[in-house]
Design a protein around this motif. Structure first.
Motif, mmCIF file in Angstrom:
data_model
loop_
_atom_site.group_PDB
_atom_site.id
_atom_site.type_symbol
_atom_site.label_atom_id
_atom_site.label_comp_id
_atom_site.label_asym_id
_atom_site.label_seq_id
_atom_site.Cartn_x
_atom_site.Cartn_y
_atom_site.Cartn_z
ATOM 1 N N LEU A 178 0.828 -1.206 0.000
ATOM 2 C CA LEU A 178 0.000 0.000 0.000
ATOM 3 C C LEU A 178 0.865 1.261 0.000
ATOM 4 O O LEU A 178 0.589 2.218 -0.729
ATOM 5 C CB LEU A 178 -0.924 0.003 1.217
ATOM 6 C CG LEU A 178 -1.773 1.265 1.420
ATOM 7 C CD1 LEU A 178 -2.734 1.454 0.257
ATOM 8 C CD2 LEU A 178 -2.540 1.183 2.743
ATOM 9 N N ILE A 223 2.456 1.783 -3.504
ATOM 10 C CA ILE A 223 1.482 2.254 -4.497
ATOM 11 C C ILE A 223 1.078 3.692 -4.220
ATOM 12 O O ILE A 223 0.980 4.517 -5.140
ATOM 13 C CB ILE A 223 0.244 1.344 -4.505
ATOM 14 C CG1 ILE A 223 0.640 -0.077 -4.905
ATOM 15 C CG2 ILE A 223 -0.808 1.879 -5.466
ATOM 16 C CD1 ILE A 223 1.368 -0.175 -6.230
ATOM 17 N N ALA A 224 0.858 4.029 -2.958
ATOM 18 C CA ALA A 224 0.508 5.402 -2.601
ATOM 19 C C ALA A 224 1.639 6.354 -2.985
ATOM 20 O O ALA A 224 1.396 7.476 -3.474
ATOM 21 C CB ALA A 224 0.216 5.507 -1.107
ATOM 22 N N ASN A 235 1.672 6.802 -6.863
ATOM 23 C CA ASN A 235 0.573 7.673 -7.279
ATOM 24 C C ASN A 235 0.859 9.134 -6.946
ATOM 25 O O ASN A 235 0.527 10.033 -7.721
ATOM 26 C CB ASN A 235 -0.729 7.228 -6.620
ATOM 27 C CG ASN A 235 -1.267 5.944 -7.209
ATOM 28 O OD1 ASN A 235 -0.882 5.534 -8.304
ATOM 29 N ND2 ASN A 235 -2.163 5.281 -6.493
ATOM 30 N N ASN A 268 -3.711 1.212 -9.126
ATOM 31 C CA ASN A 268 -4.453 0.866 -7.913
ATOM 32 C C ASN A 268 -5.143 -0.483 -8.042
ATOM 33 O O ASN A 268 -5.160 -1.281 -7.098
ATOM 34 C CB ASN A 268 -5.493 1.948 -7.608
ATOM 35 C CG ASN A 268 -4.898 3.119 -6.831
ATOM 36 O OD1 ASN A 268 -4.523 2.979 -5.677
ATOM 37 N ND2 ASN A 268 -4.791 4.257 -7.476
ATOM 38 N N SER A 287 -2.540 -3.139 -7.742
ATOM 39 C CA SER A 287 -2.060 -3.253 -6.363
ATOM 40 C C SER A 287 -3.061 -3.990 -5.486
ATOM 41 O O SER A 287 -2.676 -4.783 -4.620
ATOM 42 C CB SER A 287 -1.783 -1.868 -5.785
ATOM 43 O OG SER A 287 -2.995 -1.157 -5.564
ATOM 44 N N ASN A 288 -4.351 -3.750 -5.707
ATOM 45 C CA ASN A 288 -5.374 -4.462 -4.942
ATOM 46 C C ASN A 288 -5.345 -5.950 -5.242
ATOM 47 O O ASN A 288 -5.532 -6.787 -4.340
ATOM 48 C CB ASN A 288 -6.759 -3.892 -5.257
ATOM 49 C CG ASN A 288 -6.974 -2.527 -4.637
ATOM 50 O OD1 ASN A 288 -6.368 -2.201 -3.610
ATOM 51 N ND2 ASN A 288 -7.815 -1.710 -5.252
#
Length: 235
Positions: free
Chosen positions: A158, A161-162, A165, A224, A227-228
């Motif tokens: 997480l 990825i954050a 972004n 996203n 990543s999920n």
């Protein structure tokens, strides 16, 4: 009026999907921000694990500083790095100004507090329970710590990825360090999606700016989604 721009933007986005110019700057955005994320991960993860799993005097102050750095505007980072990278600056000899690597390093500094804050919080949320269980089952301190990190893999993904972004969507550093340079067929182009959107907006070519914005959002949403899927697979 606004809806007309948006509808026209979607129409332009469809037309621009296979445009070589748009593909080039989109791929450059992914490349630059991907490199920034990789650089930040290399130095952030070890520090985050150390900070999350060890107690030491002043730990709260370090965490406060990290959280505070998350709020620094990108233009401030851009200004500081510009002064560092100019030919007469401390790092001017490295030739990083108006280069892709210069943008990546700037973005890496920007997203480091994001990675560290999320990873440290993830580690601390499960550290006590998992460590105690591992030690009870006979693991030594190193193995117990590794187990805590393994259990926090979802939070680590997480954080990465954050951070990506945040990097791909920032403007200040990309504009001030990269310079939004584009010459067709040039070697040292630094234009990315965010700087292109800013440029076309200033030129009042709003439909193209909206189209590029839609493409940028498409990249972010795709990352996203992936990543999920990764987090679900690792769970």
């Amino acid at each position: 009026m606004a809806w007309d721009y948006i509808i026209q933007g979607f129409s332009e986005a469809i037309k621009l999907i296979d445009d070589p110019y748009v593909i080039e700057i989109a791929l450059r955005s992914i490349k630059v921000s991907g490199m920034a994320t990789l650089i930040a991960v290399v130095w952030s993860l070890p520090l985050s694990v150390l900070l999350g799993l060890r107690d030491f005097p002043g730990k709260w102050l370090v965490k406060t500083l990290i959280n505070g750095l998350m709020g620094v505007p990108t233009v401030i980072w851009g200004l500081v790095l510009y002064l560092m990278f100019v030919p007469l600056g401390p790092l001017g000899s490295l030739g990083l100004l108006y280069t892709e690597m210069g943008i990546s390093i700037g973005q890496a500094l920007l997203i480091t507090p994001i990675i560290m804050s999320i990873v440290v919080s993830s580690l601390e949320s499960i550290e006590g329970e998992i460590r105690e269980l591992a030690l009870t089952l006979g693991a030594d301190e190193i193995r117990a710590s590794l187990q805590v990190v393994r259990e926090s893999i979802g939070g680590i993904v997480l954080a990465i990825i954050a951070a990506f972004n945040r990097a791909i969507s920032e403007l200040g550093i990309a504009l001030m360090i990269g310079g939004n340079i584009y010459v067709k067929g040039g070697v040292y182009n630094t234009r990315v999606l965010t700087t292109a959107i800013q440029m076309y907006t200033v030129r009042a070519e709003v439909s193209i700016a909206i189209a590029l914005g839609i493409i940028l959002m498409g990249i972010v949403l795709t990352v996203n989604l992936l990543s999920n899927l990764v987090r679900k697979w690792l769970a």
